[in-house]
Design a protein around this motif. Structure first.
Motif, PDB file in Angstrom:
ATOM      1  N   GLY A 292       0.841  -1.192   0.000  1.00 40.11           N
ATOM      2  CA  GLY A 292       0.000   0.000   0.000  1.00 40.11           C
ATOM      3  C   GLY A 292       0.874   1.239   0.000  1.00 40.11           C
ATOM      4  N   LEU A 293       0.352   2.326   0.519  1.00 37.85           N
ATOM      5  CA  LEU A 293       1.091   3.579   0.511  1.00 37.85           C
ATOM      6  C   LEU A 293       1.995   3.730   1.730  1.00 37.85           C
ATOM      7  CD1 LEU A 293      -1.670   6.055  -0.754  1.00 37.85           C
ATOM      8  CD2 LEU A 293       0.152   4.947  -2.067  1.00 37.85           C
ATOM      9  N   HIS A 352       4.092   8.108  -4.997  1.00 37.15           N
ATOM     10  CA  HIS A 352       4.712   9.173  -5.801  1.00 37.15           C
ATOM     11  C   HIS A 352       5.913   9.764  -5.073  1.00 37.15           C
ATOM     12  CE1 HIS A 352       1.710   9.486  -9.067  1.00 37.15           C
ATOM     13  NE2 HIS A 352       0.822   9.155  -8.147  1.00 37.15           N
ATOM     14  N   GLY A 353       6.640   8.925  -4.339  1.00 38.54           N
ATOM     15  CA  GLY A 353       7.822   9.405  -3.647  1.00 38.54           C
ATOM     16  C   GLY A 353       7.480  10.465  -2.615  1.00 38.54           C
ATOM     17  N   ASP A 354       8.218  11.564  -2.645  1.00 39.34           N
ATOM     18  CA  ASP A 354       7.993  12.650  -1.690  1.00 39.34           C
ATOM     19  C   ASP A 354       6.652  13.336  -1.890  1.00 39.34           C
ATOM     20  OD1 ASP A 354      10.464  12.141  -0.622  1.00 39.34           O
ATOM     21  OD2 ASP A 354      11.494  13.697  -1.773  1.00 39.34           O
ATOM     22  N   LEU A 355       6.048  13.141  -3.055  1.00 38.91           N
ATOM     23  CA  LEU A 355       4.764  13.786  -3.360  1.00 38.91           C
ATOM     24  C   LEU A 355       3.565  12.901  -3.015  1.00 38.91           C
ATOM     25  CD1 LEU A 355       5.571  15.415  -6.831  1.00 38.91           C
ATOM     26  CD2 LEU A 355       5.473  16.549  -4.611  1.00 38.91           C
ATOM     27  N   ILE A 361      -3.840  13.383  -0.862  1.00 39.92           N
ATOM     28  CA  ILE A 361      -4.803  14.367  -0.343  1.00 39.92           C
ATOM     29  C   ILE A 361      -5.658  14.916  -1.472  1.00 39.92           C
ATOM     30  CG2 ILE A 361      -5.042  16.667   0.671  1.00 39.92           C
ATOM     31  CD1 ILE A 361      -2.637  16.027   2.430  1.00 39.92           C
ATOM     32  N   ALA A 362      -5.018  15.277  -2.581  1.00 39.54           N
ATOM     33  CA  ALA A 362      -5.762  15.803  -3.728  1.00 39.54           C
ATOM     34  C   ALA A 362      -6.747  14.767  -4.246  1.00 39.54           C
ATOM     35  CB  ALA A 362      -4.788  16.219  -4.835  1.00 39.54           C
ATOM     36  N   PHE A 363      -6.300  13.511  -4.300  1.00 40.91           N
ATOM     37  CA  PHE A 363      -7.166  12.421  -4.752  1.00 40.91           C
ATOM     38  C   PHE A 363      -8.384  12.283  -3.845  1.00 40.91           C
ATOM     39  CE2 PHE A 363      -8.515   8.006  -4.436  1.00 40.91           C
ATOM     40  CZ  PHE A 363      -8.694   7.648  -5.764  1.00 40.91           C
ATOM     41  N   LEU A 364      -8.160  12.297  -2.532  1.00 42.94           N
ATOM     42  CA  LEU A 364      -9.259  12.159  -1.577  1.00 42.94           C
ATOM     43  C   LEU A 364     -10.225  13.334  -1.671  1.00 42.94           C
ATOM     44  CD1 LEU A 364      -7.280  10.876   1.546  1.00 42.94           C
ATOM     45  CD2 LEU A 364      -8.854   9.545   0.132  1.00 42.94           C
ATOM     46  N   ILE A 365      -9.711  14.539  -1.828  1.00 39.05           N
ATOM     47  CA  ILE A 365     -10.573  15.719  -1.921  1.00 39.05           C
ATOM     48  C   ILE A 365     -11.469  15.633  -3.155  1.00 39.05           C
ATOM     49  CG2 ILE A 365     -10.582  18.207  -2.386  1.00 39.05           C
ATOM     50  CD1 ILE A 365      -8.181  18.444  -0.519  1.00 39.05           C
ATOM     51  N   VAL A 366     -10.893  15.246  -4.284  1.00 41.08           N
ATOM     52  CA  VAL A 366     -11.699  15.122  -5.509  1.00 41.08           C
ATOM     53  C   VAL A 366     -12.758  14.034  -5.336  1.00 41.08           C
ATOM     54  CG1 VAL A 366     -11.654  14.486  -7.951  1.00 41.08           C
ATOM     55  CG2 VAL A 366      -9.876  15.980  -7.029  1.00 41.08           C
ATOM     56  N   GLY A 367     -12.354  12.888  -4.799  1.00 39.85           N
ATOM     57  CA  GLY A 367     -13.302  11.784  -4.625  1.00 39.85           C
ATOM     58  C   GLY A 367     -14.448  12.122  -3.694  1.00 39.85           C
ATOM     59  N   PHE A 368     -14.133  12.727  -2.559  1.00 42.88           N
ATOM     60  CA  PHE A 368     -15.183  13.070  -1.603  1.00 42.88           C
ATOM     61  C   PHE A 368     -16.037  14.246  -2.098  1.00 42.88           C
ATOM     62  CE2 PHE A 368     -12.804  10.632   1.695  1.00 42.88           C
ATOM     63  CZ  PHE A 368     -13.874   9.882   2.165  1.00 42.88           C
ATOM     64  N   SER A 369     -15.463  15.128  -2.886  1.00 42.10           N
ATOM     65  CA  SER A 369     -16.251  16.217  -3.473  1.00 42.10           C
ATOM     66  C   SER A 369     -17.287  15.655  -4.439  1.00 42.10           C
ATOM     67  CB  SER A 369     -15.333  17.208  -4.197  1.00 42.10           C
ATOM     68  OG  SER A 369     -14.476  17.853  -3.291  1.00 42.10           O
TER      69      SER A 369
END
Length: 459
Positions: A292-293, A352-355, A361-369
């Motif tokens: 996983g991550l 995505h390494g350091d990113l 976070i961006a993925f979760l925000i888009v999904g929950f939006s």
């Protein structure tokens, strides 16, 4: 029909149930119900695999825990039939009180369950029974709350009022997971990953389940102050109440049942992927057999809570949009966006390494939006597919049968696809996109309901 026999307007209903009372009763109740469900979902990932389903294979234990989690979805349609029958015959208020009390008792008792190490296979058996009871109660909760909100809504604001019970989902999520974080902070443990300290595994996990009793008392106090909706009273006066609402629904409104079931499908799959599956994947070690991550539990839940704030905001925004542009139009646009979002899983929900943290976070925000935008209009759209005399039964069955097709299977299918892809999530995204295509088809063949005569006792 003469003026004297015409159905009362929304304004008349507001004299009996003020907007503040309607909003509070629909919001508080669903917040408690979703809190109870989230508490179990979180425990299903964190502690139930080791406490109730011990196995040499962690994936097997996790799948067993998710199977019991999903079993509740099977009980939900049964609850929908029972509570729908009561709601369409006896009224919305009494039914809502019973469903909330049933859910609260089941959740409270889970907090007292002995584990597998104490009583063997009886432990997961009792957990399954109480989980089924939770599902049975939730089967009657959502529709009743949605009807209380929409049947008392002012003219032209049904979708907006219908978003208030929907807001119980993000609020319940934040309270449940916030409580787990507080427990994690308060209890001593060598590391803060996965909350598996001796204190937490021994008794700390029980606190959120026991705390539900306090919330249920508050919810009951609010709901007991409700007055029955004028729409239901009108149906009673017109003799439209049916002896067997289920028979009436299946005979004359079967098409709406099928449409409503598939309209909800993408919402359910998206929701349980963004909550249960992402928590599992995000906190799994990056060097595990199924990687996983490797994000710490505390960090990942904080990321989810941040994203769920957008879930709540977009849920509230979706109501006015659906009132202005129509439920069907808004949902077609959002469902198309969910299909595209599903196709991005393999890239964005990956290391995505350091990113990694920023991208996740961006993925979760888009999904929950997207979750907020698709979930919000459902509070009005599904009930509007049915007349008053079968509205509780029809909307409850459609909503909860969809939970079997979507929510019950989503965590299990997602874990299986993640495992099959050796830690990649691209197949999970394809699964979401496929479910969303079915929802898009259902939306295309279902008429707009914005201008539906909601006071019609039968049709």
């Amino acid at each position: 029909m003469t003026a004297s026999s015409a159905a009362p307007t929304a304004t008349t209903a507001q004299v009996l149930n003020s907007p503040a009372r309607v909003i509070t009763a629909s919001l508080v109740g669903t917040t408690i119900e979703f809190y109870d469900f989230y508490v179990y979902a979180t425990a299903a990932v964190l502690v139930f695999p080791s406490l109730f389903f011990p196995s040499n294979n962690p994936t097997t234990a996790l799948l067993a825990s998710f199977a019991v989690f999903g079993a509740a979805m099977v009980a939900r349609p049964i609850g929908a039939i029972v509570f729908g029958h009561l709601g369409d015959k006896k009224g919305r208020k009494t039914t809502l009180v019973i469903s909330l009390l049933t859910m609260g008792i089941a959740t409270f008792l889970i907090g007292f369950l002995p584990t597998y190490h104490s009583i063997g296979v009886l432990a997961p058996t009792l957990l399954l029974i109480l989980r089924l009871t939770q599902g049975f109660a939730l089967g009657g909760e959502w529709s009743g709350a949605a009807l209380v909100a929409t049947e008392n809504a002012p003219a032209g604001k049904r979708a907006w009022y219908g978003t208030f019970p929907q807001l119980g989902a993000p609020i319940g999520f934040i309270i449940a997971n916030g409580l787990f974080l507080i427990i994690n902070w308060a209890l001593p443990h060598p590391t803060d990953t996965l909350l598996k300290s001796e204190a937490f595994l021994g008794w700390g996990w029980r606190i959120p389940f026991l705390f539900s009793a306090v919330m249920v008392i508050v919810g009951l106090w609010v709901r007991l102050k409700l007055v029955e909706s004028e729409a239901f009273k009108t149906a009673e006066k017109q003799g439209a109440i049916r002896k067997v609402p289920l028979g009436e629904t299946l005979r004359f409104h079967w098409k709406a049942l099928i449409q409503g079931t598939f309209i909800m499908l993408a919402t359910y799959v998206l929701f349980y992927l963004m909550t249960s599956f992402t928590l599992t994947y995000g906190t799994a070690a990056s060097d595990a057999a199924v990687p996983g991550l490797g994000i710490r539990y505390v960090d990942f839940v904080l990321m989810q809570i941040l994203a769920v704030v957008f879930f709540g905001i977009l849920t509230a925004v979706s109501g006015p949009l659906a009132d202005k542009h129509g439920r069907r139009f808004v949902l077609i646009i959002v469902t198309t966006a969910i299909i595209v979002f599903g196709l991005t899983f393999g890239f964005f929900l990956a290391p995505h390494g350091d990113l990694t943290t920023a991208v996740t976070i961006a993925f979760l925000i888009v999904g929950f939006s997207l979750m907020g935008l698709t979930f919000g209009p459902m509070g009005a759209y599904l009930p509007e597919l049915f007349p008053t005399n079968v509205r509780y039964t029809g909307s409850a069955i459609a909503y909860n049968v969809s939970s079997i097709l979507g929510a019950a299977l989503a965590p299990i299918i997602a874990v299986a696809l993640w495992t099959a892809a050796n830690g990649s999530t691209w197949l999970v995204g394809i699964y979401l996109a496929g479910a969303s295509v079915l929802t898009l088809i259902a939306l295309i063949v279902t008429p707009e309901t914005k201008e539906t005569d909601y006071d019609a006792a039968s049709r």
